[in-house]
Enzyme design. Structure first.
Site, PDB file in Angstrom:
ATOM      1  N   ASP A 132       4.414  -7.099   3.370  1.00 12.77           N
ATOM      2  CA  ASP A 132       4.015  -8.245   2.419  1.00 12.77           C
ATOM      3  C   ASP A 132       2.520  -8.329   2.124  1.00 12.77           C
ATOM      4  O   ASP A 132       1.745  -7.462   2.962  1.00 12.77           O
ATOM      5  CB  ASP A 132       3.931  -9.678   3.333  1.00 12.77           C
ATOM      6  CG  ASP A 132       5.219  -9.859   4.079  1.00 12.77           C
ATOM      7  OD1 ASP A 132       6.288  -9.243   3.371  1.00 12.77           O
ATOM      8  OD2 ASP A 132       5.574 -10.498   5.154  1.00 12.77           O
TER       9      ASP A 132
HETATM   10  N1  URA Z   1       8.209  -8.584   8.374  1.00 18.65           N
HETATM   11  C1  URA Z   1       7.270  -9.462   7.767  1.00 18.65           C
HETATM   12  O1  URA Z   1       7.390 -10.731   7.912  1.00 18.65           O
HETATM   13  N2  URA Z   1       6.492  -8.877   6.815  1.00 18.65           N
HETATM   14  C2  URA Z   1       6.259  -7.661   6.785  1.00 18.65           C
HETATM   15  O2  URA Z   1       5.432  -7.162   5.878  1.00 18.65           O
HETATM   16  C3  URA Z   1       7.037  -6.670   7.371  1.00 18.65           C
HETATM   17  C4  URA Z   1       7.964  -7.215   8.426  1.00 18.65           C
END
Ligand code: URA
Length: 267
Positions: A132
């Site tokens: 993310d």
């Molecule tokens: N889980 C998440 O919530 N975000 C990420 O970027 C990777 C795994």
């Protein structure tokens, strides 16, 4: 073993010139090993004589055996040797606020910005999976399509480690609950391991190991059990550690890291 090909985990430097793809002519094994930077030809002959070199699953002790550098799987002391020197394997510490894309239509910061000169010089790089925008940490960048495809495929169950700063004081039984599985909107999810690193002022620092790749999976899991994530960092993927790599920095994976990734996906 010497390793002049700088697959030694040192910081990444300026883009390299595009290299010639290796030829398909069968080549003597000791020459292939020398060209891959394993050792000199002479020392490679000794490695062969000592029974430390494996070609396509078979130990070779005879000198002068010829191999196809493009298709042979060669291991020295069990470590897979990457013979195609056009292949690039990089670890990036993605900073918070950067998007996991190679370009962004709105001009937002993205991974493509950090490898633009390499891509401009002809390297067909891409990132392996996504984090993310708000999540920091380890993401691999490569031009090895087969490896990347397999690393992202759920059947290989590549373990990823995250450190999460969460709201609330986590209870003793939380690890057991997360390992057993929690129901999310798109089906059940579980962690492979969970540990509490610190608790302070109504917040907790936890470590989660998971092999799932669903979107926002760590944030959704922890929110579901009452602990919304305040900050999230990925610190490990398969055998590759983030270590103390600075945010935005890229480093070349070393020979063992590449070999571990190959082994993890049966290559
Ligand atoms: N889980 C998440 O919530 N975000 C990420 O970027 C990777 C795994």
């Amino acid at each position: 073993m010497t390793d002049p090909a700088s697959r030694d985990g040192t910081p990444e430097d300026s883009p390299q010139e595009q290299k010639q793809a290796p030829s398909r002519e069968p080549v003597r094994l000791q020459k292939v090993l020398a060209q891959a930077g394993v050792a000199s030809r002479r020392a490679s002959e000794e490695l062969i004589a000592q029974g430390r070199v494996e070609v396509d699953g078979k130990i070779i002790t005879e000198q002068g055996v010829r191999v196809d550098p493009l298709s042979s799987v060669i291991r020295v002391d069990g470590t897979r040797i990457v013979l195609d020197d056009t292949l690039v394997y990089l670890a990036l510490n993605k900073p918070k606020g950067m998007h996991s894309t190679m370009s962004d239509e709105f001009g937002r910061p993205c991974i493509g910005d950090l490898v633009a000169s390499r891509v401009d010089s002809g390297q067909r790089l891409f990132h392996v999976g996504r984090l993310d925008a708000e999540t920091e940490g380890l993401i691999l960048v490569t031009n090895d399509g087969e490896l990347a495809h397999r690393l992202m495929h759920p059947s290989y169950e590549i373990h990823k480690t995250y450190i999460a700063h969460v709201n609330g004081v986590v209870s003793k039984g939380l690890g057991k609950k997360l390992r057993a599985g929690v129901e999310l909107d798109d089906g059940p999810a579980s962690v492979d391991s969970f540990s509490v690193l610190d608790i302070h002022d109504g917040h907790s620092l936890v470590k989660v190991v998971i092999h799932e790749g669903r979107k926002h999976i760590v944030r959704r899991l922890l929110a579901e059990v009452g602990h919304p994530v305040e900050a999230l960092v990925r610190t490990k993927l398969g055998g590759v550690h983030l270590g103390d790599q600075r945010p935005r920095s890229l480093r070349k994976l070393n020979r063992n890291e590449i070999s571990d990734l190959y082994t993890a996906v049966d290559l």
